[in-house]
Scaffold this motif. Structure first.
Motif, short mmCIF file in Angstrom:
data_model
loop_
_atom_site.label_atom_id
_atom_site.label_comp_id
_atom_site.label_asym_id
_atom_site.label_seq_id
_atom_site.Cartn_x
_atom_site.Cartn_y
_atom_site.Cartn_z
N HIS A 40 -25.67 -8.20 -55.18
CA HIS A 40 -25.03 -9.22 -56.02
C HIS A 40 -23.91 -9.90 -55.26
O HIS A 40 -22.75 -9.76 -55.58
N GLY A 41 -24.28 -10.55 -54.22
CA GLY A 41 -23.26 -11.26 -53.44
C GLY A 41 -22.56 -10.29 -52.51
O GLY A 41 -22.81 -9.09 -52.52
N ARG A 57 -21.89 -28.61 -46.32
CA ARG A 57 -22.51 -27.33 -46.05
C ARG A 57 -22.51 -26.44 -47.28
O ARG A 57 -21.49 -26.26 -47.92
N LEU A 58 -23.69 -25.90 -47.59
CA LEU A 58 -23.76 -24.90 -48.65
C LEU A 58 -24.03 -23.57 -47.99
O LEU A 58 -24.83 -23.47 -47.06
N VAL A 59 -23.34 -22.54 -48.49
CA VAL A 59 -23.51 -21.21 -47.93
C VAL A 59 -24.10 -20.31 -48.99
O VAL A 59 -23.68 -20.34 -50.16
N PHE A 60 -25.08 -19.52 -48.59
CA PHE A 60 -25.70 -18.56 -49.50
C PHE A 60 -25.63 -17.19 -48.86
O PHE A 60 -26.12 -16.98 -47.74
N VAL A 61 -24.98 -16.28 -49.55
CA VAL A 61 -24.88 -14.92 -49.01
C VAL A 61 -25.83 -14.05 -49.83
O VAL A 61 -25.73 -14.00 -51.06
N ASN A 62 -26.74 -13.42 -49.17
CA ASN A 62 -27.80 -12.64 -49.83
C ASN A 62 -28.48 -13.47 -50.93
O ASN A 62 -28.83 -12.96 -51.98
N MET A 116 -27.39 -26.05 -44.48
CA MET A 116 -27.62 -25.00 -45.45
C MET A 116 -27.66 -23.67 -44.72
O MET A 116 -28.53 -23.42 -43.90
N LEU A 117 -26.68 -22.84 -45.01
CA LEU A 117 -26.53 -21.60 -44.25
C LEU A 117 -26.88 -20.40 -45.12
O LEU A 117 -26.27 -20.19 -46.17
#
Ligand SMILES: Nc1ncnc2c1ncn2[C@@H]1O[C@H](COP(=O)(O)OP(=O)(O)O)[C@@H](O)[C@H]1O
Ligand SMILES: [Mg+2]
Lengths: 437, 252
Positions: A69-70, A84-89, A164-165
């Motif tokens: 969950h993040g 830039r959009l960041v997505f962690v897990n 997009m990371l």
């Protein structure tokens, strides 16, 4: 209950706490339910499926997965002016993202995008997916919990690169493996233009599974450059799909760079639905260690006067392995199609292996189609030539390897990507020679 | 400078050279002639250290050191240069990049600092002028799409850039028109000096009008069967090689 059904059940159990988004949206709920029903039927693909014969999923299937969950993972700050959009897990990390909204362009995360009724994502979500979907795709639809949405209104151009990371990490509890499902949507109305760079990264050595799908809907005369630069952990599983629908005169470039991952599988499919469409597909694989990279591409020429141009190059060192399957279908009506496909493989080690499977199915008679596939090693004559000029064998090999890769790198228009790849593939020597190559 | 004694060598296990003795001193120019297949390229490649070209007996000494154990790149760093009979095309590597990598590699070997970008550009411009090569060729991939003559001139450019002590030129004159031949000779003569030596493999006496050799050797079936001065080359041009064979038969 047989073993396969058992396994499917276990996969679903591992998803009981999946953090799905948009549950309040009826259309999405229905899509998810449908996908889930399909998954229950098909389960995950296996060695018996023709399309997966060369993709050994045993290690992937042997893990016990859990959602994260993040995470507190931080990424380095973005250069100004870049969106830039960041997505962690797989989870959107707004505090690490920078958005530069402008008229006519919406760049947001999946959850917001689905809720934004002005985007009508119900018309687009899953619309590019083939009718026959494998289990990872249906799982993705059923459980996706993050991703990006880019919506370009008619006539707009993105002023800067849209980056997009995707960062994935290991689970704290190492008996569990992290899993994330991301879904990205790019909807470009007529006469639009944008460049999207997807970067997939993870701390080296960490184990996780990232199942990610990007849908691209290119309207009339839309120009879209899509980069997928995969530098996942060398222990990670990456299952990816890029599905493209093109209207008349749309120009799409799909650049697919695979450097990381223990097991990587990409399905990249394009339907050319309107006359004058052009798709360029470039691929570069650099495998090391025990990496396995599987790229399956498909271009469907459905109408006359379209062109496709495909260049995939694979460099394989150590025990790495790659599979390239490139399918081009030219429908009966698709006269005056021009299609070219090249797949070249360079084996740097006696233990590496490359499989190349071009598949051309041509039902029209007035077409120009060509394809070529090669598997080879560094040319000993070239090596000796460079060595005879005083360049040591290691550097000579690096120079020739880079020259091979450069035939694809040269085709990439994003300078930042070319620079990154030159550093990553060329090493120190090439960095120094960069301006001379 | 180069001292070859009783050299026997095989190419991928096929014996080609059968006992060659050759002494080349600093400041000298030697020409090696002989019919096709007599082993001239093999000799040049053995000296340059081509993989698969193996010394089975005898020795090759360069500057007093047996070089059998040195890799091709180490020999190049020690000052040996081979101008190829068939220069190799290397798509994706520009002439400039290769030459800069080569120069820096040689400098590193000698414990010298890397060449600066400005010095490199100055040097390559000068040398390109010497062999009358257009700037645009420098940016092109090594030999890719070059004509036969351009490839040979490119070999001379590389030689001029690397300034070897021992230059081996393998039929650099073949297929050149008279103007190109003069350019090649100009490049070679510019390199001549008291502390350098040149070995020219050639079929034609005409190159030797421009680069006058101190010695001429005739290679036949992997052996030097006759040595002499420049006049030997003239005689070979007029009478061919058969008289040497006859001489040899009579002697045995
Ligand atoms: N790679 C090779 N493998 C086997 N034989 C070779 C190879 N290269 C050359 N030879 C043989 O060696 C002999 C000498 O060749 P070469 O040195 O090229 O002669 P020259 O340069 O005098 O024409 C020839 O008989 C040729 O066929
Ligand atoms: Mg020869």
């Amino acid at each position: 209950m047989n073993i396969a059904a058992d396994q499917n059940q276990s996969w679903l159990e591992q998803h009981t706490h999946a953090p799905v988004v948009g549950q309040e949206l009826e259309w999405l709920k229905n899509l998810r339910a449908e996908a889930l029903a399909q998954f229950k039927q098909s389960g995950l693909p296996g060695i018996r499926d023709e399309q997966w014969r060369h993709t050994n999923l045993r290690a992937l299937k042997s893990n016990l997965y859990a959602h994260s969950h993040g995470s507190s993972t931080k990424v380095s700050a973005t250069p100004n002016s870049t969106t830039r959009l960041v997505f962690v897990n797989g989870h959107f990390a707004p505090e690490q993202s920078s958005l530069h909204e402008s008229d006519g362009i919406t760049v947001t995360d999946l959850e917001q995008g689905c809720r934004d009724q002005s985007l009508h994502l119900q018309d687009h979500f899953s619309s590019t997916l083939p009718t026959q979907q494998h289990g990872f795709t249906t799982l993705n639809t059923a459980y996706c919990h993050g991703g990006y949405v880019i919506y370009l209104r008619s006539g707009t151009q993105a002023a800067s690169v849209l980056e997009m990371l995707f960062i994935n990490t290991a689970q704290d509890d190492d008996s569990l493996t992290n899993i994330s499902h991301t879904r990205n949507l790019v909807v470009a109305e007529a006469n639009t233009r944008c460049r999207i760079i997807e970067r997939h990264q993870g701390e080296d050595g960490s184990v996780y599974l990232h199942n990610t799908i990007t849908e691209i809907i290119a309207g009339e005369n839309a120009h879209i450059d899509h980069y997928k630069i995969q530098q996942d952990s060398s222990e990670a599983f990456h299952i990816g799909g890029v599905f493209i629908e093109q209207a008349a005169n749309a120009h799409v470039k799909s650049h697919n760079i695979s450097l990381g991952g223990l097991l990587t599988r990409n399905d990249i499919c394009c339907n050319l639905n309107g006359e004058g469409g052009h798709i360029e597909m470039n691929g570069l694989v650099f495998g090391k260690g025990r990496q396995h990279v599987d790229n399956h591409t498909q271009v469907n020429h459905l109408v006359p006067h379209c062109s496709s141009d495909e260049h995939y190059k694979c460099i394989l060192d150590d025990h790495s392995r790659s599979v390239f399957r490139g399918r081009i279908v030219v429908a009966e009506d698709a006269q005056l199609t021009s299609a070219d496909q090249q797949n070249n493989n360079l084996l740097l080690s006696a233990n590496s292996e490359a499989d190349s499977k071009p598949q051309l199915e041509i039902y029209a008679d007035d077409v120009k189609c060509s394809h070529g596939a090669t598997v080879g090693q560094l040319d000993p004559k070239s090596l000796f030539y460079l060595q005879s000029r005083g360049i040591d064998q290691q550097s000579a090999s690096e120079l020739l390897t880079f020259a091979f890769a450069n035939q694809v790198i040269d085709r990439l228009e994003a300078e930042c990507v070319r620079e990154d790849l030159t550093k990553l593939i060329g090493g120190a020597l090439l960095h120094e020679l960069e301006d001379l190559l | 400078m180069l001292s070859i004694k009783n050299l026997h060598a095989s190419v991928f296990d096929t014996p080609i050279l059968n006992g060659i003795d050759l002494q080349v001193n600093a400041g000298e120019v030697h020409a090696i002639m002989g019919p096709n297949g007599s082993g001239k390229s093999t000799l040049a490649n053995v000296i340059a250290g081509r993989p698969g070209y193996e010394i089975t007996a005898g020795s090759v000494e360069y500057l007093g050191q047996d070089i059998a154990g040195l890799e091709a790149d180490e020999r190049a760093c020690e000052g040996i240069f081979l101008a190829f009979q068939y220069p190799v095309e290397i798509p994706g590597v520009s002439n400039m990049a290769m030459l800069k990598a080569a120069i820096n590699s040689i400098r590193k070997y000698r414990g010298e600092a890397e060449i600066t970008a400005a010095d490199f550009l100055k040097l390559i411009r000068n040398k390109a002028e010497l062999v009358e090569m257009k700037q645009e060729f420098l940016k092109r991939s090594v030999n890719e799409g070059f004509s036969g003559g351009e490839k040979k001139r490119n070999e001379i450019l590389q030689m001029a850039m690397l300034e070897p002590k021992l230059a081996l030129l393998d039929e650099t004159d073949s297929g050149l028109d008279i103007d190109a031949l003069k350019i090649v000779a100009q490049g070679v003569n510019a390199l001549r000096g008291e502390d350098r030596a040149i070995v020219l493999v050639t079929h034609y006496q005409r190159l030797l009008d421009y680069i006058v050799p101190d010695f001429v050797h005739v290679l036949s079936a992997g052996k030097i069967v006759k040595s002499g001065d420049k006049s030997l080359a003239l005689k070979l041009e007029q009478e061919g090689y058969s008289w040497i064979e006859d001489e040899l038969q009579q002697a045995s």
